[in-house]
Motif scaffolding. Structure first.
Motif, PDB file in Angstrom:
ATOM      1  N   ILE A 191       0.870  -1.185   0.000  1.00 50.05           N
ATOM      2  CA  ILE A 191       0.000   0.000   0.000  1.00 50.05           C
ATOM      3  C   ILE A 191       0.903   1.229   0.000  1.00 50.05           C
ATOM      4  O   ILE A 191       1.551   1.531   0.988  1.00 50.05           O
ATOM      5  CB  ILE A 191      -0.920  -0.003   1.242  1.00 50.05           C
ATOM      6  N   TYR A 192       0.942   1.925  -1.150  1.00 47.93           N
ATOM      7  CA  TYR A 192       1.865   3.051  -1.287  1.00 47.93           C
ATOM      8  C   TYR A 192       1.675   4.107  -0.207  1.00 47.93           C
ATOM      9  O   TYR A 192       2.610   4.663   0.316  1.00 47.93           O
ATOM     10  CB  TYR A 192       1.665   3.754  -2.644  1.00 47.93           C
ATOM     11  N   GLU A 193       0.392   4.432   0.050  1.00 45.75           N
ATOM     12  CA  GLU A 193       0.149   5.558   0.935  1.00 45.75           C
ATOM     13  C   GLU A 193      -0.047   5.136   2.385  1.00 45.75           C
ATOM     14  O   GLU A 193      -0.771   5.772   3.141  1.00 45.75           O
ATOM     15  CB  GLU A 193      -1.063   6.367   0.437  1.00 45.75           C
ATOM     16  N   LEU A 194       0.617   4.066   2.769  1.00 46.44           N
ATOM     17  CA  LEU A 194       0.521   3.614   4.155  1.00 46.44           C
ATOM     18  C   LEU A 194       0.891   4.729   5.144  1.00 46.44           C
ATOM     19  O   LEU A 194       0.201   4.919   6.152  1.00 46.44           O
ATOM     20  CB  LEU A 194       1.408   2.387   4.368  1.00 46.44           C
ATOM     21  N   PRO A 195       1.946   5.513   4.872  1.00 50.17           N
ATOM     22  CA  PRO A 195       2.287   6.576   5.825  1.00 50.17           C
ATOM     23  C   PRO A 195       1.127   7.557   6.055  1.00 50.17           C
ATOM     24  O   PRO A 195       0.894   7.995   7.179  1.00 50.17           O
ATOM     25  CB  PRO A 195       3.475   7.277   5.165  1.00 50.17           C
ATOM     26  N   ALA A 196       0.378   7.871   4.988  1.00 55.46           N
ATOM     27  CA  ALA A 196      -0.756   8.798   5.145  1.00 55.46           C
ATOM     28  C   ALA A 196      -1.832   8.165   6.027  1.00 55.46           C
ATOM     29  O   ALA A 196      -2.419   8.813   6.894  1.00 55.46           O
ATOM     30  CB  ALA A 196      -1.330   9.152   3.774  1.00 55.46           C
ATOM     31  N   LEU A 197      -2.065   6.877   5.814  1.00 59.77           N
ATOM     32  CA  LEU A 197      -3.050   6.170   6.633  1.00 59.77           C
ATOM     33  C   LEU A 197      -2.612   6.138   8.093  1.00 59.77           C
ATOM     34  O   LEU A 197      -3.409   6.341   9.005  1.00 59.77           O
ATOM     35  CB  LEU A 197      -3.172   4.730   6.132  1.00 59.77           C
ATOM     36  N   GLU A 198      -1.324   5.875   8.296  1.00 61.36           N
ATOM     37  CA  GLU A 198      -0.789   5.829   9.671  1.00 61.36           C
ATOM     38  C   GLU A 198      -0.914   7.186  10.344  1.00 61.36           C
ATOM     39  O   GLU A 198      -1.255   7.277  11.518  1.00 61.36           O
ATOM     40  CB  GLU A 198       0.681   5.392   9.643  1.00 61.36           C
ATOM     41  N   ASN A 199      -0.680   8.234   9.576  1.00 64.16           N
ATOM     42  CA  ASN A 199      -0.839   9.587  10.131  1.00 64.16           C
ATOM     43  C   ASN A 199      -2.257   9.824  10.597  1.00 64.16           C
ATOM     44  O   ASN A 199      -2.491  10.375  11.660  1.00 64.16           O
ATOM     45  CB  ASN A 199      -0.514  10.638   9.053  1.00 64.16           C
ATOM     46  N   LEU A 200      -3.196   9.420   9.748  1.00 56.36           N
ATOM     47  CA  LEU A 200      -4.610   9.593  10.107  1.00 56.36           C
ATOM     48  C   LEU A 200      -4.943   8.811  11.377  1.00 56.36           C
ATOM     49  O   LEU A 200      -5.643   9.304  12.256  1.00 56.36           O
ATOM     50  CB  LEU A 200      -5.504   9.080   8.976  1.00 56.36           C
ATOM     51  N   LEU A 201      -4.415   7.595  11.460  1.00 57.04           N
ATOM     52  CA  LEU A 201      -4.696   6.766  12.645  1.00 57.04           C
ATOM     53  C   LEU A 201      -4.025   7.361  13.884  1.00 57.04           C
ATOM     54  O   LEU A 201      -4.585   7.312  14.986  1.00 57.04           O
ATOM     55  CB  LEU A 201      -4.241   5.321  12.404  1.00 57.04           C
ATOM     56  N   ASP A 202      -2.848   7.968  13.712  1.00 61.26           N
ATOM     57  CA  ASP A 202      -2.184   8.633  14.839  1.00 61.26           C
ATOM     58  C   ASP A 202      -3.034   9.796  15.349  1.00 61.26           C
ATOM     59  O   ASP A 202      -3.195   9.995  16.550  1.00 61.26           O
ATOM     60  CB  ASP A 202      -0.805   9.167  14.414  1.00 61.26           C
ATOM     61  N   LEU A 203      -3.574  10.557  14.387  1.00 61.26           N
ATOM     62  CA  LEU A 203      -4.425  11.695  14.770  1.00 61.26           C
ATOM     63  C   LEU A 203      -5.667  11.205  15.503  1.00 61.26           C
ATOM     64  O   LEU A 203      -6.063  11.741  16.540  1.00 61.26           O
ATOM     65  CB  LEU A 203      -4.873  12.455  13.510  1.00 61.26           C
ATOM     66  N   LEU A 204      -6.256  10.156  14.947  1.00 62.32           N
ATOM     67  CA  LEU A 204      -7.477   9.601  15.549  1.00 62.32           C
ATOM     68  C   LEU A 204      -7.188   9.139  16.981  1.00 62.32           C
ATOM     69  O   LEU A 204      -7.972   9.377  17.900  1.00 62.32           O
ATOM     70  CB  LEU A 204      -7.944   8.414  14.694  1.00 62.32           C
ATOM     71  N   MET A 205      -6.037   8.524  17.150  1.00 59.81           N
ATOM     72  CA  MET A 205      -5.654   8.001  18.461  1.00 59.81           C
ATOM     73  C   MET A 205      -5.478   9.148  19.452  1.00 59.81           C
ATOM     74  O   MET A 205      -5.975   9.115  20.569  1.00 59.81           O
ATOM     75  CB  MET A 205      -4.351   7.224  18.310  1.00 59.81           C
ATOM     76  N   ASP A 211      -5.543   3.733  22.947  1.00 61.07           N
ATOM     77  CA  ASP A 211      -4.181   3.260  23.227  1.00 61.07           C
ATOM     78  C   ASP A 211      -3.592   2.560  22.023  1.00 61.07           C
ATOM     79  O   ASP A 211      -2.375   2.484  21.861  1.00 61.07           O
ATOM     80  CB  ASP A 211      -4.194   2.291  24.414  1.00 61.07           C
ATOM     81  N   LYS A 212      -4.472   1.984  21.215  1.00 55.69           N
ATOM     82  CA  LYS A 212      -4.003   1.305  19.995  1.00 55.69           C
ATOM     83  C   LYS A 212      -5.176   1.250  19.025  1.00 55.69           C
ATOM     84  O   LYS A 212      -6.318   1.040  19.443  1.00 55.69           O
ATOM     85  CB  LYS A 212      -3.538  -0.123  20.353  1.00 55.69           C
ATOM     86  N   VAL A 213      -4.892   1.433  17.762  1.00 59.11           N
ATOM     87  CA  VAL A 213      -5.980   1.355  16.779  1.00 59.11           C
ATOM     88  C   VAL A 213      -5.500   0.599  15.534  1.00 59.11           C
ATOM     89  O   VAL A 213      -4.377   0.789  15.072  1.00 59.11           O
ATOM     90  CB  VAL A 213      -6.542   2.776  16.468  1.00 59.11           C
ATOM     91  N   PHE A 214      -6.358  -0.307  15.062  1.00 54.31           N
ATOM     92  CA  PHE A 214      -6.042  -1.117  13.872  1.00 54.31           C
ATOM     93  C   PHE A 214      -7.117  -0.907  12.818  1.00 54.31           C
ATOM     94  O   PHE A 214      -8.295  -0.734  13.143  1.00 54.31           O
ATOM     95  CB  PHE A 214      -6.080  -2.615  14.208  1.00 54.31           C
ATOM     96  N   LEU A 215      -6.698  -0.986  11.569  1.00 56.91           N
ATOM     97  CA  LEU A 215      -7.659  -1.047  10.472  1.00 56.91           C
ATOM     98  C   LEU A 215      -7.589  -2.474   9.934  1.00 56.91           C
ATOM     99  O   LEU A 215      -6.607  -2.861   9.296  1.00 56.91           O
ATOM    100  CB  LEU A 215      -7.259  -0.028   9.395  1.00 56.91           C
ATOM    101  N   PHE A 216      -8.619  -3.254  10.263  1.00 62.31           N
ATOM    102  CA  PHE A 216      -8.603  -4.691   9.967  1.00 62.31           C
ATOM    103  C   PHE A 216      -9.357  -5.029   8.697  1.00 62.31           C
ATOM    104  O   PHE A 216     -10.394  -4.420   8.409  1.00 62.31           O
ATOM    105  CB  PHE A 216      -9.348  -5.441  11.085  1.00 62.31           C
TER     106      PHE A 216
END
Ligand SMILES: Nc1nc2c(ncn2[C@@H]2O[C@H](COP(=O)(O)OP(=O)(O)OP(=O)(O)O)[C@@H](O)[C@H]2O)c(=O)[nH]1
Length: 367
Positions: A191-205, A211-216
């Protein structure tokens, strides 16, 4: 979390979102596919027949993943019906399975030859090595085996003049979550844009006190993204099990005429998994008849589900169905006393996250 904080980036998936699964005979390739992508019970793989020709399986998730399994007995350098050059240039990752319970020297020789060929025709290929069937090894011996294999592969590549090649090694077994963890990390690399997704999840967190969030991916229990904090396997396990509990409860909620016996079975299952009884299951659209697995049929309307539960140790689990057969699952140590307000904030933030994900998906080049 305000909608402007959510990154406005599109994400592309690797045009080569294809994984090639290789390894000697009986190393465990078919079993891995069956357990991870078809929910087969590990013990049901004991007597699988040997694969005799290449097979391809397609999985629709955040990315449309194809897994090609090559039979163990194929020799790349014998004249054959298959166009290996075309195959190797069109894949994103090579996953090589080594049976760690067996004598593995010939597997390592085979692996070195394959790597040499793979990088010569496709220098961008991700090379992933599964040191598999570790359930049969003691804790200490697992690490010794990994060290030995890494050392030998390194030496072999040095002999071929390929010292710069990046290889990732994973200790795996179909009898625990290690195989899901490994596949999660492998798929994420496509997934090319994994960093963007991780950023969004960091913000959401950050904005939701998670404490931890997954996109399953709901069906396979692979997580296609998570926030940037380290993954604790216990958090992974509890979140993956929560998906099953939510699906069961969803079915329970849907079928009013379900027999009492079935309901009892589901309650027992829930108790076994240590979930306390205050699980709230909610259809975000207000309709009760929905099933999370529906999302897999991409032609059906999207009817998202939300499920919240508090574990006996006070930890809150939060699940919200997303697009493309995905679910956001989060762990939070939120206090009981401000729960209602906190959940409203979480719902709001998750709705924004979901919109951003939809936008990313709309703009994706490769679908
Ligand atoms: N103990 C243990 N056995 C496993 C594991 N994974 C697979 N096996 C067993 O290994 C045997 C061979 O598995 P297969 O999946 O058929 O192997 P394969 O690599 O597809 O074999 P070919 O089709 O001949 O190339 C089966 O009996 C599986 O049950 C594992 O993680 N641990």
């Amino acid at each position: 979390m305000d909608s402007s904080t959510a990154a406005n980036t599109s994400f592309d998936v690797d045009s080569n979102a294809t994984v090639l699964l290789m390894g000697l005979r009986r190393s465990g390739k078919s079993s891995i596919c069956k357990v991870v992508f078809h929910n087969t019970l590990p013990l049901d793989t004991l007597y699988l027949e040997s694969t005799t020709k290449p097979t391809t399986e397609n999985f629709k998730s955040l990315i449309d993943l194809a897994v090609i399994e090559l039979p163990g007995q194929l020799n790349l350098f014998e004249p054959s019906l298959y166009d290996y050059e075309k195959l190797f240039t069109s894949i994103g990752a090579l996953v090589y399975v080594i049976d760690s319970q067996d004598e593995y020297l010939s597997a390592l020789q085979n692996l070195a030859v394959i790597i040499k060929y793979a990088v010569s025709v496709n220098p961008k290929i991700h090379i992933e090595v599964l040191i598999h069937k570790i359930d049969g090894l003691s804790e200490d011996f697992r690490l010794d085996t990994q060290r030995d294999i890494m050392q030998r592969v390194g030496d072999d590549l040095l002999d071929y003049g390929l010292e710069g090649v990046q290889i990732s090694f994973y200790l795996t077994s179909i009898f625990d979550h290690s195989i899901y963890e490994a596949f999660s990390r492998i798929v994420q690399k496509l997934i090319y844009e994994l960093p963007a997704l991780e950023n969004l999840l960091d913000l959401l967190m950050q904005y939701s006190n998670f404490d931890k969030v997954f996109l399953f991916d709901i069906n396979s229990k692979i997580y296609v993204a998570t926030d940037s904090s380290p993954v604790d396997i216990q958090n992974y396990e509890v979140c993956a099990e929560f998906i099953d509990v939510s699906i069961d409860l969803d079915g329970l909620y849907e079928c009013n005429n379900q027999s009492q016996q079935q309901q009892q079975q589901q309650q027992q299952q829930q108790q076994q998994q240590h979930f306390v009884s205050d699980t709230i299951i909610d259809d975000v659209n207000g309709s009760n008849s929905n099933n999370m697995m529906d999302d897999y049929d991409l032609n059906k309307p999207n009817k998202p589900t939300k499920c919240i539960s508090r574990l006996e140790n006070g930890t809150m689990l939060y699940l919200h169905q997303m697009i493309r057969g995905l679910a956001l699952v989060a762990v939070s140590r939120l206090e009981d006393n401000n729960e209602t307000t906190a959940i409203s904030v979480i719902d709001h933030n998750v709705a924004i996250f979901k919109k951003s994900l939809e936008k990313m998906w709309e703009n994706a080049k490769f679908k």
